[in-house]
Motif scaffolding. Structure first.
Motif, mmCIF file in Angstrom:
data_model
loop_
_atom_site.group_PDB
_atom_site.id
_atom_site.type_symbol
_atom_site.label_atom_id
_atom_site.label_comp_id
_atom_site.label_asym_id
_atom_site.label_seq_id
_atom_site.Cartn_x
_atom_site.Cartn_y
_atom_site.Cartn_z
ATOM 1 N N PHE A 103 0.870 -1.172 0.000
ATOM 2 C CA PHE A 103 0.000 0.000 0.000
ATOM 3 C C PHE A 103 0.904 1.218 0.000
ATOM 4 O O PHE A 103 2.063 1.150 0.410
ATOM 5 C CB PHE A 103 -0.972 0.008 1.183
ATOM 6 N N GLY A 104 0.387 2.328 -0.521
ATOM 7 C CA GLY A 104 1.237 3.503 -0.598
ATOM 8 C C GLY A 104 0.475 4.734 -1.017
ATOM 9 O O GLY A 104 -0.744 4.726 -1.171
ATOM 10 N N GLY A 105 1.240 5.797 -1.219
ATOM 11 C CA GLY A 105 0.680 7.061 -1.626
ATOM 12 C C GLY A 105 1.699 7.859 -2.415
ATOM 13 O O GLY A 105 2.897 7.614 -2.318
ATOM 14 N N ALA A 106 1.188 8.797 -3.195
ATOM 15 C CA ALA A 106 2.066 9.609 -4.030
ATOM 16 C C ALA A 106 1.528 11.027 -4.125
ATOM 17 O O ALA A 106 0.318 11.247 -4.069
ATOM 18 C CB ALA A 106 2.180 9.002 -5.424
ATOM 19 N N LEU A 107 2.435 11.982 -4.249
ATOM 20 C CA LEU A 107 2.107 13.384 -4.525
ATOM 21 C C LEU A 107 2.866 13.792 -5.782
ATOM 22 O O LEU A 107 4.060 13.481 -5.918
ATOM 23 C CB LEU A 107 2.525 14.292 -3.374
ATOM 24 N N LYS A 108 2.172 14.483 -6.692
ATOM 25 C CA LYS A 108 2.801 14.955 -7.929
ATOM 26 C C LYS A 108 2.424 16.419 -8.128
ATOM 27 O O LYS A 108 1.249 16.759 -8.163
ATOM 28 C CB LYS A 108 2.326 14.130 -9.119
ATOM 29 N N TRP A 109 3.436 17.262 -8.261
ATOM 30 C CA TRP A 109 3.222 18.688 -8.468
ATOM 31 C C TRP A 109 3.918 19.101 -9.757
ATOM 32 O O TRP A 109 5.015 18.615 -10.063
ATOM 33 C CB TRP A 109 3.800 19.485 -7.300
ATOM 34 N N GLN A 110 3.288 20.014 -10.500
ATOM 35 C CA GLN A 110 3.931 20.553 -11.698
ATOM 36 C C GLN A 110 3.379 21.927 -12.017
ATOM 37 O O GLN A 110 2.244 22.245 -11.689
ATOM 38 C CB GLN A 110 3.761 19.628 -12.898
ATOM 39 N N ASN A 111 4.231 22.745 -12.621
ATOM 40 C CA ASN A 111 3.822 24.034 -13.185
ATOM 41 C C ASN A 111 4.514 24.138 -14.541
ATOM 42 O O ASN A 111 5.188 23.198 -14.950
ATOM 43 C CB ASN A 111 4.152 25.188 -12.220
ATOM 44 N N PRO A 112 4.375 25.228 -15.269
ATOM 45 C CA PRO A 112 4.979 25.271 -16.610
ATOM 46 C C PRO A 112 6.506 25.121 -16.627
ATOM 47 O O PRO A 112 7.055 24.703 -17.640
ATOM 48 C CB PRO A 112 4.571 26.652 -17.140
ATOM 49 N N ASN A 113 7.205 25.450 -15.533
ATOM 50 C CA ASN A 113 8.667 25.391 -15.540
ATOM 51 C C ASN A 113 9.262 24.276 -14.698
ATOM 52 O O ASN A 113 10.457 24.001 -14.817
ATOM 53 C CB ASN A 113 9.253 26.710 -15.035
ATOM 54 N N ALA A 114 8.503 23.640 -13.830
ATOM 55 C CA ALA A 114 9.089 22.668 -12.912
ATOM 56 C C ALA A 114 8.089 21.561 -12.577
ATOM 57 O O ALA A 114 6.890 21.713 -12.786
ATOM 58 C CB ALA A 114 9.533 23.365 -11.627
ATOM 59 N N ALA A 115 8.625 20.470 -12.036
ATOM 60 C CA ALA A 115 7.787 19.348 -11.607
ATOM 61 C C ALA A 115 8.505 18.621 -10.478
ATOM 62 O O ALA A 115 9.734 18.597 -10.411
ATOM 63 C CB ALA A 115 7.521 18.391 -12.764
ATOM 64 N N ALA A 116 7.709 18.010 -9.583
ATOM 65 C CA ALA A 116 8.271 17.236 -8.473
ATOM 66 C C ALA A 116 7.295 16.125 -8.119
ATOM 67 O O ALA A 116 6.087 16.266 -8.303
ATOM 68 C CB ALA A 116 8.513 18.129 -7.255
#
Length: 172
Positions: A103-116
């Motif tokens: 079991f697990g979880g994830a977070l994904k963030w992005q904008n026009p210049n960066a992602a994490a």
């Protein structure tokens, strides 16, 4: 009185000697038929939109055994800060080499210049694994850009992994 015990015992002994398992002969398919008619994978997949998120799942089979994965993905925000998605999931594998549940979880963030992104999972009765990645791309002048990406991760029982990549592009 003993007659009531002996009579059924004799009857069962006689009946057991008369009963036999019929022999079933199964003819296997000829080799030419098996090679020309490969069985296709039959996975069952669910992907349903629910509000700002979605429920997903897959049941299937491969050479390692049977597997199932299910979870929920939700869009936390999508505005001038960028886009942030969160996900929780679980998996179950049944195979000849053993069974496992995660079991697990994830977070994904992005904008026009960066992602994490960050992904953390745990095996039931096992260890924790995690992966983190980030990167960005920035313009340099009219025709160029500079990008940088980095990764960090660890699977339970294995050493930590690090990675990085920097790149400068110029279009003539």
């Amino acid at each position: 009185m003993q007659f009531l015990y002996i009579l059924p015992a004799v009857f069962l002994a006689v009946a057991a000697q008369e009963y036999y398992e019929p022999q079933v002969v199964v003819d296997a398919y000829p080799e030419w038929y098996v090679q020309s008619h490969q069985r296709e994978r039959r996975d069952v997949t669910l992907d349903k939109k629910v509000g700002d998120g979605r429920v997903f799942g897959t049941l299937g089979q491969n050479d390692a055994g049977l597997f199932g994965k299910g979870g929920y993905e939700h869009q936390i925000f999508n505005d001038n800060r960028g886009k942030l998605d969160g996900q929780v999931y679980g998996t179950r594998v049944l195979g000849a080499a053993g069974d496992s549940s995660h079991f697990g979880g994830a977070l994904k963030w992005q904008n026009p210049n960066a992602a994490a992104s960050l992904d953390v999972s745990r095996q039931v009765h096992g260890g924790t694994s995690y992966q983190a990645a980030a990167g960005g791309k920035w313009p340099v002048g009219k025709n160029g850009d500079f990008s940088f990406q980095g990764t960090y991760g660890r699977q339970h029982g294995l050493p930590r992994e690090y990675g990085g990549l920097a790149n400068f592009n110029y279009r003539w």
